[in-house]
Structures are given as structure tokens and as C-alpha cells.
Design a protein around this motif. Structure first.
Motif, PDB file in Angstrom:
ATOM      1  N   ARG A  13      32.205  -0.318   7.511  1.00 37.80           N
ATOM      2  CA  ARG A  13      30.857  -0.120   6.977  1.00 37.80           C
ATOM      3  C   ARG A  13      30.850   0.115   5.478  1.00 37.80           C
ATOM      4  O   ARG A  13      30.191  -0.584   4.723  1.00 37.80           O
ATOM      5  CB  ARG A  13      30.188   1.054   7.695  1.00 37.80           C
ATOM      6  CG  ARG A  13      28.718   1.223   7.298  1.00 37.80           C
ATOM      7  CD  ARG A  13      28.133   2.479   7.876  1.00 37.80           C
ATOM      8  NE  ARG A  13      28.671   3.638   7.147  1.00 37.80           N
ATOM      9  CZ  ARG A  13      28.571   4.878   7.584  1.00 37.80           C
ATOM     10  NH1 ARG A  13      28.012   5.148   8.730  1.00 37.80           N
ATOM     11  NH2 ARG A  13      29.059   5.865   6.876  1.00 37.80           N
ATOM     12  N   ASP A  14      31.580   1.118   5.030  1.00 37.66           N
ATOM     13  CA  ASP A  14      31.466   1.588   3.655  1.00 37.66           C
ATOM     14  C   ASP A  14      32.232   0.701   2.679  1.00 37.66           C
ATOM     15  O   ASP A  14      33.424   0.476   2.822  1.00 37.66           O
ATOM     16  CB  ASP A  14      31.955   3.035   3.568  1.00 37.66           C
ATOM     17  CG  ASP A  14      31.154   3.942   4.489  1.00 37.66           C
ATOM     18  OD1 ASP A  14      29.916   3.809   4.504  1.00 37.66           O
ATOM     19  OD2 ASP A  14      31.752   4.757   5.198  1.00 37.66           O
ATOM     20  N   GLY A  15      31.501   0.193   1.701  1.00 40.25           N
ATOM     21  CA  GLY A  15      32.080  -0.701   0.714  1.00 40.25           C
ATOM     22  C   GLY A  15      31.966  -2.159   1.091  1.00 40.25           C
ATOM     23  O   GLY A  15      32.126  -3.032   0.252  1.00 40.25           O
ATOM     24  N   SER A  62      34.328   2.674  11.094  1.00 39.01           N
ATOM     25  CA  SER A  62      34.146   3.510   9.908  1.00 39.01           C
ATOM     26  C   SER A  62      34.860   4.838  10.107  1.00 39.01           C
ATOM     27  O   SER A  62      34.568   5.570  11.036  1.00 39.01           O
ATOM     28  CB  SER A  62      32.653   3.748   9.666  1.00 39.01           C
ATOM     29  OG  SER A  62      32.447   4.430   8.467  1.00 39.01           O
ATOM     30  N   ASN A  63      35.808   5.105   9.227  1.00 37.41           N
ATOM     31  CA  ASN A  63      36.387   6.446   9.230  1.00 37.41           C
ATOM     32  C   ASN A  63      35.569   7.263   8.229  1.00 37.41           C
ATOM     33  O   ASN A  63      34.973   6.714   7.313  1.00 37.41           O
ATOM     34  CB  ASN A  63      37.869   6.428   8.881  1.00 37.41           C
ATOM     35  CG  ASN A  63      38.122   5.975   7.449  1.00 37.41           C
ATOM     36  OD1 ASN A  63      37.315   5.282   6.856  1.00 37.41           O
ATOM     37  ND2 ASN A  63      39.245   6.359   6.905  1.00 37.41           N
ATOM     38  N   CYS A  67      33.531  13.950   5.988  1.00 36.41           N
ATOM     39  CA  CYS A  67      33.182  14.950   6.991  1.00 36.41           C
ATOM     40  C   CYS A  67      34.383  15.851   7.268  1.00 36.41           C
ATOM     41  O   CYS A  67      34.248  17.073   7.316  1.00 36.41           O
ATOM     42  CB  CYS A  67      32.699  14.272   8.265  1.00 36.41           C
ATOM     43  SG  CYS A  67      32.122  15.432   9.511  1.00 36.41           S
ATOM     44  N   ALA A  68      35.542  15.247   7.423  1.00 39.49           N
ATOM     45  CA  ALA A  68      36.750  16.025   7.692  1.00 39.49           C
ATOM     46  C   ALA A  68      37.082  16.979   6.544  1.00 39.49           C
ATOM     47  O   ALA A  68      37.624  18.055   6.758  1.00 39.49           O
ATOM     48  CB  ALA A  68      37.931  15.095   7.946  1.00 39.49           C
ATOM     49  N   LYS A  69      36.699  16.582   5.323  1.00 37.29           N
ATOM     50  CA  LYS A  69      36.963  17.405   4.147  1.00 37.29           C
ATOM     51  C   LYS A  69      35.833  18.391   3.847  1.00 37.29           C
ATOM     52  O   LYS A  69      35.885  19.104   2.854  1.00 37.29           O
ATOM     53  CB  LYS A  69      37.187  16.504   2.935  1.00 37.29           C
ATOM     54  CG  LYS A  69      38.426  15.655   3.045  1.00 37.29           C
ATOM     55  CD  LYS A  69      38.538  14.700   1.869  1.00 37.29           C
ATOM     56  CE  LYS A  69      39.745  13.792   2.022  1.00 37.29           C
ATOM     57  NZ  LYS A  69      39.822  12.822   0.909  1.00 37.29           N
ATOM     58  N   LEU A  77      25.929  12.134   8.574  1.00 35.06           N
ATOM     59  CA  LEU A  77      26.549  10.832   8.821  1.00 35.06           C
ATOM     60  C   LEU A  77      25.783  10.031   9.868  1.00 35.06           C
ATOM     61  O   LEU A  77      25.679   8.806   9.765  1.00 35.06           O
ATOM     62  CB  LEU A  77      28.009  11.003   9.224  1.00 35.06           C
ATOM     63  CG  LEU A  77      28.922  11.528   8.119  1.00 35.06           C
ATOM     64  CD1 LEU A  77      30.345  11.662   8.642  1.00 35.06           C
ATOM     65  CD2 LEU A  77      28.875  10.643   6.889  1.00 35.06           C
ATOM     66  N   ARG A  78      25.229  10.706  10.861  1.00 33.96           N
ATOM     67  CA  ARG A  78      24.380  10.006  11.835  1.00 33.96           C
ATOM     68  C   ARG A  78      23.146   9.451  11.143  1.00 33.96           C
ATOM     69  O   ARG A  78      22.695   8.340  11.441  1.00 33.96           O
ATOM     70  CB  ARG A  78      24.006  10.930  12.986  1.00 33.96           C
ATOM     71  CG  ARG A  78      25.124  11.083  14.017  1.00 33.96           C
ATOM     72  CD  ARG A  78      24.656  11.787  15.280  1.00 33.96           C
ATOM     73  NE  ARG A  78      24.533  13.222  15.111  1.00 33.96           N
ATOM     74  CZ  ARG A  78      25.543  14.080  15.167  1.00 33.96           C
ATOM     75  NH1 ARG A  78      26.756  13.652  15.399  1.00 33.96           N
ATOM     76  NH2 ARG A  78      25.337  15.377  15.024  1.00 33.96           N
TER      77      ARG A  78
END
Length: 96
Positions: A13-15, A62-63, A67-69, A77-78
Motif C-alpha cells: 500500500r504505502d509508497g 502492508s506492514n 504502530c509497532a513503534k 491505521l484502520r
């Protein structure tokens, strides 16, 4: 042999589908953290339709390291994902 017989397209998704965002706090280009930061890239909907019509199964991947950070929440994100689906329109549910 059609495209669907050969494989599938896995799309990050991103980029690829949406623009990355420069965040001064990290001094990096990253995935959008909020709906307000989301911008779809020009021509994405048309490109997805072309691949789909050619018989390619499409999968969105998409990773989300932000969020993890702790830079964003799963709820945000939703909302970003919902913005993607809205930007693509009703046919997005059939494409992805």
C-alpha cells in the motif's frame, strides 16, 4: 494461458498506492499515520482496474512499523485503510 493462471499481484500500500509522508519528528518519509495524512497516488484506481480486468488476482499487503513503534494507533491505521477504500470507490471491494 491467462495472467491469473501464472500468479497474482501483491501490492504494498504505502509508497505504491498512496503517497509517503515526511514527518519532521522522525526526519523520514513514512506511511501515513492518520486519515488526514493519506493521499492516493494519481492513476492508482485505473491501474488496479487494468490488472484486474486482465485476470490478475490482486492482494494488498502492508506492514505498519509506525504502530509497532508507538507513532500511531491501530484505530488510526484502520482509518487510513478506510480512506484508501473510499478513494478507490465502490469497485475497490471487488479489486482488493
Amino acid at each position: 494461458m491467462g495472467a491469473a493462471d501464472r500468479g497474482a499481484l501483491f501490492l504494498d500500500r504505502d509508497g505504491l498506492l498512496n503517497e509517503l509522508v515526511f514527518y519532521p519528528s522522525s526526519e523520514e518519509w513514512e506511511s501515513p499515520r492518520t486519515r488526514a495524512d493519506f493521499r492516493i497516488r494519481p492513476g492508482v484506481g485505473d491501474a488496479l482496474a487494468v490488472f484486474s480486468e486482465a485476470g490478475w488476482p490482486l492482494f494488498l499487503v502492508s506492514n505498519q512499523p509506525s504502530c509497532a513503534k508507538g507513532k500511531t494507533t491501530m484505530a488510526d491505521l484502520r482509518d487510513v485503510h478506510a480512506a484508501l477504500l473510499e478513494a478507490l470507490g465502490e469497485e475497490a471491494l471487488d479489486l482488493l
